[in-house]
Design a protein around this motif. Sequence first.
Motif, short mmCIF file in Angstrom:
data_model
loop_
_atom_site.label_atom_id
_atom_site.label_comp_id
_atom_site.label_asym_id
_atom_site.label_seq_id
_atom_site.Cartn_x
_atom_site.Cartn_y
_atom_site.Cartn_z
N ARG A 217 -41.24 -15.35 -9.02
CA ARG A 217 -41.38 -14.77 -7.68
C ARG A 217 -40.68 -13.43 -7.61
N TRP A 218 -41.12 -12.59 -6.68
CA TRP A 218 -40.52 -11.26 -6.57
C TRP A 218 -39.09 -11.34 -6.05
N ASP A 219 -38.71 -12.43 -5.37
CA ASP A 219 -37.34 -12.52 -4.86
C ASP A 219 -36.42 -13.32 -5.78
N PHE B 271 -31.89 -9.90 -0.55
CA PHE B 271 -32.78 -11.04 -0.28
C PHE B 271 -32.14 -12.07 0.65
N GLY B 272 -30.90 -11.80 1.07
CA GLY B 272 -30.20 -12.75 1.93
C GLY B 272 -29.84 -14.04 1.23
N GLN B 273 -29.55 -13.96 -0.08
CA GLN B 273 -29.26 -15.18 -0.85
C GLN B 273 -27.76 -15.39 -1.08
N LEU B 274 -26.92 -14.52 -0.50
CA LEU B 274 -25.48 -14.69 -0.67
C LEU B 274 -24.90 -15.40 0.55
N LEU C 167 -26.65 -6.92 -5.74
CA LEU C 167 -27.35 -6.11 -4.73
C LEU C 167 -28.65 -6.79 -4.30
N LEU C 168 -29.39 -7.31 -5.28
CA LEU C 168 -30.66 -7.98 -4.96
C LEU C 168 -30.42 -9.25 -4.16
N GLY D 254 -24.00 -3.33 -15.39
CA GLY D 254 -25.24 -2.92 -14.74
C GLY D 254 -26.04 -4.12 -14.24
N GLY D 255 -26.15 -5.14 -15.10
CA GLY D 255 -26.91 -6.34 -14.73
C GLY D 255 -26.30 -7.04 -13.52
N LEU D 256 -24.97 -7.21 -13.54
CA LEU D 256 -24.30 -7.91 -12.44
C LEU D 256 -24.41 -7.13 -11.13
#
Lengths: 239, 108
Positions: free
Chosen positions: B63-65, B103-106, B98-99, B91-93
Amino acid sequence: MTRSQEFLHGCRDILPLIVGGVPFGIIFGTLAIGAGLSGWQAMGMSLLVFAGSAQFIAVTLISGGVGAAVVLLTTFVVNLRHALYSAALQPFVRHLPSRWRIPLAFWLTDEAFAVIQHRYARDDASPHKHWFFLGAALTMYLSWQLATLIGIGFGQAVPNVASWGLDFAMIATFIGIAVPMMRTSPQVASALVAGGVALLTWELPYKLGLIAAALAGIVVGVWLERMAERRARQEAQRC
Amino acid sequence: MLIWLLIIGMLVITFLIRYSFFAWPNLRFPRLAEQGLHYVPVAVLTAIVAPGMLMPEGEWALRWDNAYLLAGLLAILIAAWSRNLLATIAGGLLVFFLLRWAFGQLPL
């Protein structure tokens, strides 16, 4: 160089690698608490096992409620690469008594191997290069313990830290280790097969899919390497 | 108690692997085994990473999210281009969090 100079050079040369290891250790401590380990257990794992990636996977597996046999089997598979380091450094430590070889083996990590191999490759005839080994390994060990301790404190202070997705740190770390290793086409093929098999066998119980995937990747890599060798031999004969 | 037994087990396994060649100074692997050993790190690490990116919750997540997938792909690009472990992790972290935040996943 004297013993203490070698020792201090070892401490110094491993510093850049500690910069990468410390965040990793902090995240391990945090994750371990999130997985339900006590502070002492998390610290004990860092003190006694001292293998970052295996520790990461172990706490991930423990939080997933997997059996002990699977955790131990996974530890074996994940740490098998250290046999390669042990073999590579063997010619340089074989003359040492076991009171040296045992602790040096215990402290043999990816990071320590990287700098120690470098030191032994320099062709000066210093008889004290094992002091360099000791300095580098001990510095890595102490920084790992300190980082774990910070992470444990963090994990205990921040509520429901498990839902943050900190496990992505392990994925990023493994990508950072594995991708630069893929220099030959058998290596790339080995990775693709291992990744594909891991996805297809995900449903298997006890993370057996991980073992199947690793084996499939190794077999394909060796097979392709041998095919390439045979082709090269045949071409050499034709000329 | 079980955790402590596990830790001792991991200690023994890890130490024996690291000590293997130091313990027997004349030990040599047959060529096939040595060739196989060279593929262990890449195969094992990829077998952990692929499901971690594509099935972070234990089921397919194309999925995109899916921040694990997007940030993982970016980390692969950084690693291939820079060959620098620290840059890849950092960079990955950074992009991952940020993503997740976007996406409101935090859990904030």
